[in-house]
Design an enzyme around this catalytic site. Structure first.
Site, mmCIF file in Angstrom:
data_model
loop_
_atom_site.group_PDB
_atom_site.id
_atom_site.type_symbol
_atom_site.label_atom_id
_atom_site.label_comp_id
_atom_site.label_asym_id
_atom_site.label_seq_id
_atom_site.Cartn_x
_atom_site.Cartn_y
_atom_site.Cartn_z
ATOM 1 N N THR A 291 0.776 -1.501 -0.062
ATOM 2 C CA THR A 291 -0.177 -0.559 -0.542
ATOM 3 C C THR A 291 0.631 0.777 0.491
ATOM 4 O O THR A 291 1.886 1.375 0.075
ATOM 5 C CB THR A 291 -1.160 -0.461 1.082
ATOM 6 O OG1 THR A 291 -0.323 0.028 2.565
ATOM 7 C CG2 THR A 291 -2.332 -1.252 1.635
ATOM 8 N N HIS A 292 0.814 2.390 -0.716
ATOM 9 C CA HIS A 292 1.395 3.634 -0.737
ATOM 10 C C HIS A 292 1.597 4.269 0.342
ATOM 11 O O HIS A 292 3.008 4.467 0.340
ATOM 12 C CB HIS A 292 0.014 4.524 -0.545
ATOM 13 C CG HIS A 292 0.339 6.004 -0.970
ATOM 14 N ND1 HIS A 292 1.513 6.380 -1.798
ATOM 15 C CD2 HIS A 292 0.911 6.957 -0.340
ATOM 16 C CE1 HIS A 292 2.168 7.885 -2.171
ATOM 17 N NE2 HIS A 292 1.482 8.234 -0.900
ATOM 18 N N GLY A 293 1.309 4.094 2.363
ATOM 19 C CA GLY A 293 1.807 4.190 3.178
ATOM 20 C C GLY A 293 3.286 3.345 3.141
ATOM 21 O O GLY A 293 4.206 3.864 4.015
ATOM 22 N N ILE B 25 6.073 4.160 0.636
ATOM 23 C CA ILE B 25 6.553 5.028 0.983
ATOM 24 C C ILE B 25 7.715 4.957 2.550
ATOM 25 O O ILE B 25 8.540 5.670 2.467
ATOM 26 C CB ILE B 25 5.818 6.556 1.338
ATOM 27 C CG1 ILE B 25 5.237 6.687 0.142
ATOM 28 C CG2 ILE B 25 6.600 7.886 2.362
ATOM 29 C CD1 ILE B 25 5.590 7.161 -0.783
#
Length: 57
Positions: A9-11, A14
């Site tokens: 997922t994006h979180g 990152i």
């Protein structure tokens, strides 16, 4: 730390790119961990520990 999500997922992507410890998919974490609480994030084993003396009690 997030309540939903997974490894891609994006979180989490990152966090990995910036070297920030992260644990994803912890149900009801915003209910259990109160504002101002001191926590320890163990991203290797996938858990979060609420530390003694924090305001989460």
């Amino acid at each position: 730390m997030t309540e939903v999500g997974g490894m891609m997922t994006h979180g989490s992507v990152i966090a990995r790119e910036y070297g920030i410890p992260a644990v994803v998919g912890i149900e009801k974490d915003t209910e259990i961990i109160k504002d101002g609480a001191y926590i320890r994030v163990d991203e290797t084993n996938g858990f979060v520990q609420i530390l003694e003396g924090s305001s989460s009690k």
